[in-house]
Design an enzyme around this catalytic site. Structure first.
Site, PDB file in Angstrom:
ATOM      1  CD  GLU A  33       3.464  15.222 -39.615  1.00 32.32           C
ATOM      2  OE1 GLU A  33       2.978  14.514 -40.491  1.00 32.32           O
ATOM      3  OE2 GLU A  33       3.423  16.486 -39.639  1.00 32.32           O
TER       4      GLU A  33
ATOM      5  CE  LYS B  15      11.376  -0.358  -1.751  1.00 32.38           C
ATOM      6  NZ  LYS B  15      10.228   0.521  -1.794  1.00 32.38           N
TER       7      LYS B  15
ATOM      8  CE  LYS C 123      12.304   1.662   1.763  1.00 31.29           C
ATOM      9  NZ  LYS C 123      11.570   2.189   2.856  1.00 31.29           N
TER      10      LYS C 123
ATOM     11  CB  CYS D 253      -8.760   2.117  28.637  1.00 29.92           C
ATOM     12  SG  CYS D 253      -7.859   3.453  27.847  1.00 29.92           S
TER      13      CYS D 253
HETATM   14  S1  IVH Z   1      10.666  -6.162  -6.302  1.00 29.46           S
HETATM   15  C1  IVH Z   1       9.797  -9.932  -4.804  1.00 29.46           C
HETATM   16  N1  IVH Z   1      11.927  -4.113  -7.316  1.00 29.46           N
HETATM   17  O1  IVH Z   1       8.803  -1.772  -3.429  1.00 29.46           O
HETATM   18  C2  IVH Z   1       9.907  -8.508  -4.505  1.00 29.46           C
HETATM   19  N2  IVH Z   1      10.073  -3.667  -5.900  1.00 29.46           N
HETATM   20  O2  IVH Z   1       8.675  -3.239  -0.780  1.00 29.46           O
HETATM   21  C3  IVH Z   1       8.840  -7.682  -5.126  1.00 29.46           C
HETATM   22  N3  IVH Z   1       9.545  -1.293  -5.630  1.00 29.46           N
HETATM   23  O3  IVH Z   1       5.678  -3.314  -3.718  1.00 29.46           O
HETATM   24  C4  IVH Z   1       9.189  -6.281  -5.357  1.00 29.46           C
HETATM   25  N4  IVH Z   1      11.148  -0.534  -6.936  1.00 29.46           N
HETATM   26  O4  IVH Z   1       6.137  -1.238  -5.131  1.00 29.46           O
HETATM   27  C5  IVH Z   1      10.922  -4.511  -6.526  1.00 29.46           C
HETATM   28  N5  IVH Z   1      13.132  -2.406  -8.330  1.00 29.46           N
HETATM   29  C6  IVH Z   1      12.124  -2.797  -7.551  1.00 29.46           C
HETATM   30  C7  IVH Z   1      11.247  -1.879  -6.920  1.00 29.46           C
HETATM   31  C8  IVH Z   1      10.243  -2.365  -6.098  1.00 29.46           C
HETATM   32  C9  IVH Z   1      10.117  -0.211  -6.154  1.00 29.46           C
HETATM   33  C10 IVH Z   1       8.406  -1.275  -4.677  1.00 29.46           C
HETATM   34  C11 IVH Z   1       7.234  -2.104  -5.103  1.00 29.46           C
HETATM   35  C12 IVH Z   1       7.020  -3.120  -4.020  1.00 29.46           C
HETATM   36  C13 IVH Z   1       7.765  -2.524  -2.868  1.00 29.46           C
HETATM   37  C14 IVH Z   1       8.350  -3.650  -2.024  1.00 29.46           C
END
Ligand code: IVH
Length: 694
Positions: free
Chosen positions: A56, A136, A335, A454
Site C-alpha cells: 500500500e 552508547k 564502557k 633506524c
Molecule cells: S555524546 C559531548 N552520547 O561516542 C559529547 N555520544 O566518544 C558528545 N556516541 O562521537 C558525544 N552514543 O559517536 C554521545 N549517547 C551518546 C552516544 C555517543 C554513541 C558516540 C559518538 C561520539 C562518541 C564519543
C-alpha cells in the site's frame, strides 16, 4: 502519541484524518500524499509500529512520484520521494561545524565512575548530582542541520571541527525527518546523534553482499560508515540505516531546554528518533544501577551498544563544568568490558615505534573478536610479558575494546604445551641493529639508533608528520612511506617536499593520478598552523594539546626555539619532563636543520606577534549570536581568541560580552535579561583596536 504535524499538513487534531483530495486537484493531492507517506514512514521507522502494508505504501509512493513528474512545480525538497538517492559527482565536501563535535572520556571500572561523579560534584560544589543516562550506540556521529524546520545539511563528525557533507545519503535514512514536526521551528537547530545499523539489517545486508560476491561487513559500525560514505546514495538508500538523537550543536531562534532530558523530550516531539532506554538518576549509585540494568538488557537489544553514557542533566551545570581538550567534563562513557576470545600465540616479535620504543607483539592464530579478525596483539613491554608470563605456544585470552589495539590478557595455564618458549628481549634493534637500551626509571626499552640510523623510527616519524592532526597530507599512507624509506628515496620530512612526480608514480600501486594527488596534498599541507607544525615534529611528550598550548604561549616559532627550560615551564600544563624533552629536541642540530629545511620548502603558518603583555581579553568570555555585517562567525571568534578571550556557545552569568548581529535570537534576550554587556560588530572591533594600541 503521534505528533499532529507533518510536512505541509494543516491538521489541528492528531486523530482527524484530513479529507482525501482526488486527482482533479494535483497540488492538494500531492500534499495529501506527502503527509500520508510521512505519517507511515514515522510510524514504521521511528515508532517501530507499521501503519499500512508495504504494498500500500509503495502504491502511494509511486503515485506521488508520477504526480511530481507530471507537475515538477509540486516537487519540494522534503518530499518523501527525495529519499531515494542519486549519484554524487565527486567526493564529499568539507563542512565546518558551527559548534565543535566533541568526544567522550571513557571509564571501565566502577571506580572510574565514582571518581567522575566526585569530580563533577566537587566542580559544582553540590552533594548529589542529577544525571541523564543513555546508551552508547556503536555507529557514527552525525550533525543534522535544520533551518526553519527543514533538513538542509548533514555532516559526519570528522575530526570534530570539520566533517564531510553527507546530506544526500542522510536523506535516504527514513528514520530521519526531512522536516521537523512543528509549526514553530527554531531558525537553526543542529541535531547530533548516531547513525547506525540494526543487527538484523546488517545480517540481511551481509547475506546480500555474500550473494553478490562482495565484501561482508564485520560489524554494524563499519556497515553504517561504509553506507554513509557511498558516492552513490541509491546504494545507501537500499541499506537500512537508523538514527538516534543525543545532543545539540547550534540552536537559534528557540530557548535551549534547561536539561539534557528535556532536550531529548523536545526532540521526540519534533519527530526525531530518541532512544527510550534512558533515565534520569542521582549520584554515582544511580549511574551504576543504570549500567547494570542495561548490561542485562544488552543481548536482547536490536542494535549494538558498547556502553552507556552519563551526562550532567542540567545544561547550566554542564556549562559551569566546561571542557578539557576535546571532551566535556560533564559527561563520560561507561564502557562494557571488551570482548574476548581464545587463541594461540604463534610467535612474539618486537615492533619499533617512532620514538624507538620497542613493543613486543604476539602473532596469533587468526581469531574473531567482536566481529573483527585479530592476528596481532600488543604485549606492551618486556615487564608486562614477564608479569603475565606469556610464552610462545600458549593459549591466550585476547581482548579488544572498541578501536583500541587488541591486547593479550592472560594465558591459560592448563593449556601450556611442554615445548612453550619464553620470550627473549632482543639486545639489538631488529630493524637497524643499534643496541636496545632501557633507562632505569622507564618501563619501555628503546632502539638507540634514532631516526638517522633506524628506518622504523623514520617511517614512524614520517607517518606521524603526515597524519591528519599533524600536517594532514591526504593519501600518504603506510605503504607509500614504507616504499619511500626502504628505497632510500627520502630520509626526513623535509625530503617529502622535494618529491618529484616520477619518483612517486614509479612506486608500487601508484598511478599517475594518485602521484599527482599526493603532490597536490603535499603542496596543500605547506600552509598550516604553528600548532600543527609543532605537533608534526613528533617531539616526545608533545601531543596535540601541548603543541597548541606552546603555539598559543610563544606565538611564533622563533620564540619557541629560543625558549629555555625555565621559560617552557611557564607554559600551562608543561612540567619538567616535557620541558626537558622539548629543550633537548630543539638543541639537536639535526632537528633545527630539519625545521629550517621545512620552512625553506615553503611550510608556513600565520604568525602572531607575541605579546609579553597580558592578552587584553584574557579571562573574558564572549558569546556570538546572529549574523554580523562583515565578519563571519569564525573570523570573529578567531579575533577574540587571538586577544586571549574565550568564545562560548551559550549565555550564562559568566558571559562577559554578547556580540549580536542581525536576527539575533534567544541569546540576545537572555543577555538582556542577565544584564550582560552587548556589543555589535563595530563595538567589538573598536574594543580590539583600543587594546591593540595600548
Ligand atoms: S555524546 C559531548 N552520547 O561516542 C559529547 N555520544 O566518544 C558528545 N556516541 O562521537 C558525544 N552514543 O559517536 C554521545 N549517547 C551518546 C552516544 C555517543 C554513541 C558516540 C559518538 C561520539 C562518541 C564519543
Amino acid at each position: 502519541m503521534q505528533p499532529d504535524l507533518f510536512s505541509t499538513a494543516s491538521q489541528t487534531d492528531a486523530n482527524a484524518k484530513p479529507e482525501e483530495p482526488d486527482a482533479s486537484n494535483p497540488p492538494a493531492r500531492a500534499a495529501w500524499l506527502r503527509d500520508e507517506l510521512n505519517r507511515h514512514n514515522y510510524a514504521y521507522h521511528v515508532l517501530d509500529n507499521p501503519s499500512i502494508p508495504d504494498a500500500e505504501y509503495d502504491k502511494l509512493f509511486r503515485e506521488l512520484q508520477a504526480l511530481e513528474a507530471a507537475h515538477p512545480e509540486l516537487l519540494v525538497v522534503d518530499s518523501p520521494t527525495q529519499r531515494v538517492g542519486a549519484l554524487a559527482l565527486s567526493a564529499f565536501p568539507q563542512v565546518t561545524h558551527s559548534v565543535p563535535m566533541l568526544s567522550l572520556g571513557n571509564g571501565f571500572e566502577d571506580e572510574d565512575i565514582i571518581a567522575f561523579d566526585r569530580r563533577v560534584s566537587e566542580g559544582l560544589n553540590i552533594t548529589e548530582v542529577e544525571y541523564a543516562t543513555e546508551l552508547k550506540f556503536d555507529g557514527l556521529a552525525i550533525n543534522l542541520r535544520y533551518e526553519d524546520g527543514v533538513l538542509v545539511e548533514a555532516a559526519t563528525r570528522g575530526d570534530g571541527a570539520t566533517g564531510e557533507n553527507v546530506t544526500t545519503n542522510i536523506r535516504t535514512v527514513r528514520a530521519i525527518p526531512l522536516r521537523l514536526h512543528t509549526k514553530t521551528p527554531p531558525k537553526v537547530l543542529d541535531v547530533r546523534g548516531e547513525v547506525m545499523m540494526y543487527k538484523a539489517d546488517l545480517a540481511k545486508l551481509n547475506a546480500r553482499q555474500r550473494d553478490a560476491g562482495a565484501k561482508e561487513f564485520a560489524n554494524p559500525r563499519n556497515a553504517a560508515a561504509g553506507s554513509l560514505r557511498q558516492l552513490d546514495s541509491r546504494i545507501t538508500a537500499q541499506r537500512t540505516l537508523r538514527f538516534f538523537a543525543y545532543g545539540v550543536g547550534l540552536l537559534e531562534g528557540a530557548e535551549m531546554p534547561v536539561s539534557h532530558s528535556a532536550l531529548l523530550d523536545w526532540y521526540a516531539e519534533l519527530g526525531l528518533p530518541v532512544c527510550t532506554e534512558r533515565a534520569v538518576v542521582k549520584g554515582a549509585a544511580g549511574l551504576l544501577e543504570f549500567y547494570k540494568a542495561v548490561g542485562q538488557k544488552r543481548p536482547g537489544l536490536p542494535y549494538e551498544i558498547d556502553g552507556v553514557v552519563y551526562k550532567v542533566n542540567s545544561v547550566e551545570q554542564q556549562q559551569q563544568l566546561g571542557f578539557v581538550s576535546r571532551a566535556p567534563r560533564y559527561a563520560i562513557a561507561h564502557k562494557f568490558p571488551a570482548e574476548e576470545a581464545l587463541t594461540t600465540v604463534q610467535g612474539i616479535e618486537v615492533q619499533v615505534g617512532r620514538t624507538g620504543a620497542i613493543t613486543p607483539v604476539a602473532r596469533l592464530a587468526p581469531v574473531l573478536v567482536g566481529g573483527v579478525t585479530v592476528t596481532n596483539a600488543t604485549l606492551h613491554n618486556e615487564d608486562e610479558v614477564r608479569r603475565k608470563d606469556i610464552q610462545i605456544g600458549d593459549t591466550v585470552i585476547v581482548r579488544r575494546a572498541g578501536d583500541v589495539i587488541p591486547e593479550v590478557v592472560a594465558y591459560v595455564p592448563e593449556k601450556r604445551p611442554a615445548d612453550a618458549q619464553p620470550f627473549v628481549m632482543p639486545t639489538a634493534c631488529p630493524v637497524c641493529n643499534s643496541p636496545i637500551v632501557k633507562l632505569e626509571d622507564e618501563a619501555i626499552a628503546r632502539c638507540s639508533g634514532g631516526w638517522v640510523k633506524c628506518a622504523a623510527q623514520r617511517k614512524g616519524g614520517l607517518l606521524h608528520f603526515v597524519s591528519r592532526r599533524a600536517m594532514d597530507v591526504e593519501g600518504l599512507g603506510d605503504q607509500l612511506v614504507e616504499q619511500l624509506v626502504d628505497k632510500h628515496i627520502i630520509t626526513t620530512a623535509a625530503d617529502l617536499y622535494k618529491l618529484g612526480f616520477r619518483a612517486l608514480a614509479e612506486l608500487d600501486r601508484m598511478a599517475d593520478k594518485s602521484a599527482q594527488n599526493v603532490l597536490a596534498a603535499l603542496e596543500k599541507s605547506k600552509s598550516t598552523t604553528l600548532a600543527r607544525f609543532i605537533y608534526a615534529l613528533g617531539i616526545r611528550h608533545v601531543g596535540e594539546a601541548t603543541a597548541k598550548e606552546l603555539a598559543r604561549h610563544f606565538g611564533n616559532l622563533e620564540a619557541l626555539l629560543q625558549a629555555s627550560e625555565e621559560q617552557l615551564l611557564e607554559v600551562a600544563d608543561i612540567g619538567p619532563v616535557v620541558a626537558q624533552s622539548i629543550r633537548s629536541f630543539l638543541s639537536d642540530p639535526l632537528n633545527t636543520e630539519l625545521i629550517e629545511q621545512l620552512q625553506a620548502a615553503g611550510v608556513r603558518w600565520p604568525e602572531h606577534v607575541v605579546e609579553n603583555k597580558p592578552k587584553p581579553f584574557a579571562g573574558k568570555t564572549f558569546v556570538l549570536t546572529g549574523t554580523l555585517p562583515t565578519l563571519s562567525r569564525d573570523q570573529a571568534a578567531e579575533k577574540i581568541e587571538a586577544a586571549g578571550g574565550k568564545v562560548a556557545g551559550s549565555v550564562s552569568k559568566k558571559t562577559s560580552y554578547v556580540v549580536a548581529g542581525a536576527e539575533a535570537g534567544s541569546k540576545l534576550a537572555k543577555a538582556e535579561e542577565l544584564g550582560i554587556a552587548i556589543l555589535d560588530e563595530s563595538a567589538l572591533l573598536q574594543l580590539l583596536e583600543t587594546h591593540e594600541q595600548n
